[in-house]
Enzyme design. Structure first.
Site, PDB file in Angstrom:
ATOM      1  N   TYR A  61       0.783  -1.011   0.071  1.00  0.00           N
ATOM      2  CA  TYR A  61       0.034   0.054  -0.152  1.00  0.00           C
ATOM      3  C   TYR A  61       0.769   1.331  -0.049  1.00  0.00           C
ATOM      4  O   TYR A  61       1.783   1.193   0.887  1.00  0.00           O
ATOM      5  CB  TYR A  61      -0.827  -0.016   1.261  1.00  0.00           C
ATOM      6  CG  TYR A  61      -2.212  -0.200   0.838  1.00  0.00           C
ATOM      7  CD1 TYR A  61      -3.050   0.828   0.195  1.00  0.00           C
ATOM      8  CD2 TYR A  61      -2.947  -1.372   1.250  1.00  0.00           C
ATOM      9  CE1 TYR A  61      -4.126   0.701  -0.227  1.00  0.00           C
ATOM     10  CE2 TYR A  61      -4.383  -1.538   0.589  1.00  0.00           C
ATOM     11  CZ  TYR A  61      -4.949  -0.289  -0.008  1.00  0.00           C
ATOM     12  OH  TYR A  61      -6.286  -0.652  -0.111  1.00  0.00           O
ATOM     13  N   GLU A  63      -0.623   4.742  -0.813  1.00  0.00           N
ATOM     14  CA  GLU A  63      -1.478   5.821  -0.832  1.00  0.00           C
ATOM     15  C   GLU A  63      -0.695   7.304  -0.712  1.00  0.00           C
ATOM     16  O   GLU A  63       0.012   7.283   0.258  1.00  0.00           O
ATOM     17  CB  GLU A  63      -2.513   6.154   0.198  1.00  0.00           C
ATOM     18  CG  GLU A  63      -3.746   5.058  -0.527  1.00  0.00           C
ATOM     19  CD  GLU A  63      -4.824   5.009   0.649  1.00  0.00           C
ATOM     20  OE1 GLU A  63      -4.793   5.562   1.692  1.00  0.00           O
ATOM     21  OE2 GLU A  63      -5.978   4.218   0.428  1.00  0.00           O
ATOM     22  N   ASP A 216      -6.553  12.670 -25.314  1.00  0.00           N
ATOM     23  CA  ASP A 216      -6.537  11.042 -25.082  1.00  0.00           C
ATOM     24  C   ASP A 216      -5.814  10.374 -26.022  1.00  0.00           C
ATOM     25  O   ASP A 216      -6.523  10.011 -26.988  1.00  0.00           O
ATOM     26  CB  ASP A 216      -7.758  10.950 -24.707  1.00  0.00           C
ATOM     27  CG  ASP A 216      -7.945   9.168 -24.331  1.00  0.00           C
ATOM     28  OD1 ASP A 216      -6.981   8.644 -24.395  1.00  0.00           O
ATOM     29  OD2 ASP A 216      -9.049   9.076 -24.027  1.00  0.00           O
ATOM     30  N   THR A 242      -3.761   5.419 -21.964  1.00  0.00           N
ATOM     31  CA  THR A 242      -3.559   4.174 -21.657  1.00  0.00           C
ATOM     32  C   THR A 242      -2.135   3.509 -21.785  1.00  0.00           C
ATOM     33  O   THR A 242      -1.445   4.133 -22.593  1.00  0.00           O
ATOM     34  CB  THR A 242      -4.593   3.125 -22.454  1.00  0.00           C
ATOM     35  OG1 THR A 242      -4.526   3.010 -23.594  1.00  0.00           O
ATOM     36  CG2 THR A 242      -6.039   3.297 -21.736  1.00  0.00           C
ATOM     37  N   LYS A 245      -2.062  -0.478 -25.363  1.00  0.00           N
ATOM     38  CA  LYS A 245      -2.411  -0.405 -26.587  1.00  0.00           C
ATOM     39  C   LYS A 245      -1.064  -0.283 -27.361  1.00  0.00           C
ATOM     40  O   LYS A 245      -0.231  -1.461 -27.165  1.00  0.00           O
ATOM     41  CB  LYS A 245      -3.475   0.514 -26.799  1.00  0.00           C
ATOM     42  CG  LYS A 245      -4.866   0.267 -25.999  1.00  0.00           C
ATOM     43  CD  LYS A 245      -5.728   1.225 -26.379  1.00  0.00           C
ATOM     44  CE  LYS A 245      -7.086   1.066 -25.373  1.00  0.00           C
ATOM     45  NZ  LYS A 245      -7.958   2.191 -25.337  1.00  0.00           N
ATOM     46  N   ARG A 251      -1.843  -3.193 -18.495  1.00  0.00           N
ATOM     47  CA  ARG A 251      -3.191  -2.567 -18.438  1.00  0.00           C
ATOM     48  C   ARG A 251      -3.009  -1.352 -17.430  1.00  0.00           C
ATOM     49  O   ARG A 251      -2.889  -1.669 -16.158  1.00  0.00           O
ATOM     50  CB  ARG A 251      -4.493  -3.199 -18.064  1.00  0.00           C
ATOM     51  CG  ARG A 251      -4.468  -4.571 -18.823  1.00  0.00           C
ATOM     52  CD  ARG A 251      -5.701  -5.241 -18.690  1.00  0.00           C
ATOM     53  NE  ARG A 251      -6.836  -4.412 -19.523  1.00  0.00           N
ATOM     54  CZ  ARG A 251      -6.903  -4.522 -20.974  1.00  0.00           C
ATOM     55  NH1 ARG A 251      -6.055  -5.574 -21.590  1.00  0.00           N
ATOM     56  NH2 ARG A 251      -7.707  -3.707 -21.597  1.00  0.00           N
TER      57      ARG A 251
HETATM   58  C1  LIG Z   1      -9.067   2.346 -24.672  1.00  0.00           C
HETATM   59  C2  LIG Z   1      -9.335   3.678 -24.386  1.00  0.00           C
HETATM   60  C3  LIG Z   1      -9.744   4.306 -23.081  1.00  0.00           C
HETATM   61  C4  LIG Z   1      -9.910   3.615 -22.026  1.00  0.00           C
HETATM   62  O1  LIG Z   1      -9.268   2.533 -21.601  1.00  0.00           O
HETATM   63  P1  LIG Z   1      -9.518   1.423 -20.476  1.00  0.00           P
HETATM   64  O2  LIG Z   1      -8.085   1.290 -20.073  1.00  0.00           O
HETATM   65  O3  LIG Z   1     -10.214   0.481 -21.126  1.00  0.00           O
HETATM   66  O4  LIG Z   1     -10.372   2.174 -19.387  1.00  0.00           O
HETATM   67  C5  LIG Z   1     -10.003   5.800 -23.083  1.00  0.00           C
HETATM   68  N1  LIG Z   1      -9.594   6.653 -23.996  1.00  0.00           N
HETATM   69  C6  LIG Z   1      -9.558   5.862 -25.294  1.00  0.00           C
HETATM   70  C7  LIG Z   1      -9.526   7.016 -26.591  1.00  0.00           C
HETATM   71  C8  LIG Z   1      -9.437   4.743 -25.569  1.00  0.00           C
HETATM   72  O5  LIG Z   1      -9.142   4.274 -26.865  1.00  0.00           O
END
Ligand SMILES: *Cc1c(COP(=O)(O)O)cnc(C)c1O
Length: 469
Positions: A61, A63, A216, A242, A245, A251
């Site tokens: 932990y 925080e 994003d 994220t 990807k 993740r």
């Molecule tokens: C995949 C994605 C997310 C969120 O991803 P999670 O990890 O599944 O919550 C946010 N914004 C965009 C543009 C994405 O493609």
């Protein structure tokens, strides 16, 4: 009993301790190896990323922020988190004087929610790309009768869309609507859109309305590291991503924010950015508790990998493969939204073929080709999405090159033709379609033969992280 087992038998291998779960994990491992993974948001993390994820850092932990924790015993964890932040800034070429990063968000959606919480507050106004036109749930998605994403329940959302003529973002319309809606924040980000974003234009529109610009870059963050997609950092106040990807980590999620001097005032005084504290406090204690330290360590490993020549070459191959895939699809007469691709994905509009994305996805799944059904611009219902989304990052991590993608497109084409054939001979519902797919012996034989070819082909390629354990 140092190093030996405890009284509680906590040293057993998972194969002994939980054979049922062990078996399921083995099954999934084989499924991943035998199938052609074209889901644009997925990738195969390296062995070292998986090792960090499966480490004892899970147990701690912590925080708070490094150096200011609510728990003791964090001298090592502090080093882990600081190393992760340092590498994240380095990978994107950012100076620690101008940019900070919070690496604690558990994933992309929580990262976005934290940014809205920090910067616009309850019922503040946001504008993001409409989900059915390529945006993400967490950019404020709602329908006419339901607020689907919590980002539309707790914030007021007004989407922007694509120009139907070009399949590209309609910036003029966004500018026009932004002047009426007066958003506090505009999100520039995509989940299914194959063209580069014009961050400069986004920033102009944000400035005209006194709004924050948040990129994003979840889908393209690996391409941005490699300099193969425009960098949002030049124009945005905040950048979220994220890490699993194109970035090929665990993740997780990250939030980059501007810091330092915002502008020099007429009286010579400096106005400073005030994003850091707001964002840090929104993540913790606002929305989350303890950071996932195993994830943060794995992000650090991924960011080290990302800052290499090899990673850049990998991303170049991701794009080269997407180019070949797009061209091969166009050569076969398929229609792509926007007509092509600049990035790692192809958005295929199947409507001219009179087959929908759900049926195509289903048949492709049966033959071992993993894709997503996706709405296409102008679709009336998400229940009958007009197309599919195909991405190259995962298979490129398995060493697929241009010629291999020509083979992949052959399989996709055969799967879609089979879907059209099934549809022509079954009842009108998706259920009729699925029944025909699994019960008709002639169809079953065709599916079986294709699946066998797909598997034989897929198994000839290596699998990252396969022997992590
Ligand atoms: C995949 C994605 C997310 C969120 O991803 P999670 O990890 O599944 O919550 C946010 N914004 C965009 C543009 C994405 O493609």
């Amino acid at each position: 009993m140092a190093g030996g087992d405890t009284e509680w038998s906590l040293q057993n291998d998972i194969s002994v301790d939980d054979p049922e779960m062990h078996q399921l994990i083995q099954e999934e491992k084989e499924r991943q190896r035998k199938c052609l993974e074209l889901i644009a948001s997925e990738n195969f993390a390296s062995k070292s990323v998986l090792q960090a994820l499966g480490s004892c850092l899970n147990n701690k932990y912590s925080e708070g922020q490094p150096g200011q924790r609510y728990y003791g015993g964090n001298e090592v964890i502090d080093k882990v988190e600081l190393l992760c932040k340092k590498r994240a800034l380095e990978a994107y070429g950012l100076s620690p004087e101008e940019w900070g990063v919070n690496v604690q968000p558990h994933s992309g959606s929580p990262a976005n929610f934290a940014v809205y919480t920090a910067l616009v507050g309850p019922h503040g106004r946001i504008m993001g790309l409409h989900l059915p036109e390529g945006g993400h749930l967490s950019h404020g998605f709602m329908t006419s009768n339901k607020k689907i994403s919590a980002t539309s329940m707790f914030f007021e959302s007004f989407p922007y869309k694509l120009d139907p003529a070009t399949g590209q973002i309609d910036y003029n319309k966004l500018a026009e609507n932004a002047q009426l809606f007066l958003p506090k924040l505009i999100v520039a980000g995509i989940s299914c859109y194959s063209r580069n974003l014009d961050y400069k234009r986004f920033r102009q529109i944000a400035d005209e309305n006194g709004a924050y610009l948040v990129a994003d870059m979840a889908h393209v963050s690996g391409l941005v590291v490699a300099g193969l997609a425009p960098s949002p950092f030049e124009y945005c106040h905040v950048v979220t991503t994220t890490t699993h990807k194109t970035l090929r980590g665990p993740r997780s999620g990250m939030i980059f924010f501007k810091k330092g001097v915002k502008k020099i005032l007429p009286n010579g005084e400096k106005e400073m950015y005030d994003l850091e504290q707001k964002i840090n406090e929104a993540v913790f204690p606002g929305l989350q508790g303890g950071p996932h330290n195993h994830q943060i360590a794995a992000v650090a490993v991924a960011m080290k990998q990302a800052n290499t020549l090899q990673f850049k070459q990998y991303q170049q191959q991701v794009i080269a493969n997407a180019q070949v895939m797009a061209k091969a699809l166009l050569d076969k007469g398929y229609i792509l939204v926007s007509g092509g691709t600049d990035n790692h994905l192809c958005w295929v509009d199947l409507r001219p073929l009179k087959i929908d994305g759900a049926r195509a996805e289903k048949v492709l799944e049966e033959i071992g080709v993993a894709v997503n059904k996706n709405t296409c611009p102008g679709d009336k219902s998400a229940l009958k999405p007009g197309g599919i989304r195909l991405g190259t990052p995962a298979l490129t991590s398995r060493n697929f090159k241009e010629n291999d993608f020509l083979r992949v497109v052959e399989f996709i084409d055969q799967g879609i033709k089979l879907a059209i054939e099934i549809q022509a001979s079954c009842g009108p519902t998706l259920k009729d379609f699925k029944t025909k797919l699994i019960e008709d012996s002639e169809i079953k034989a065709k599916v079986g033969a294709l699946k066998k070819q797909v598997e034989e082909f897929a198994l000839t390629f290596p699998m990252p992280g396969y022997d992590a354990w």
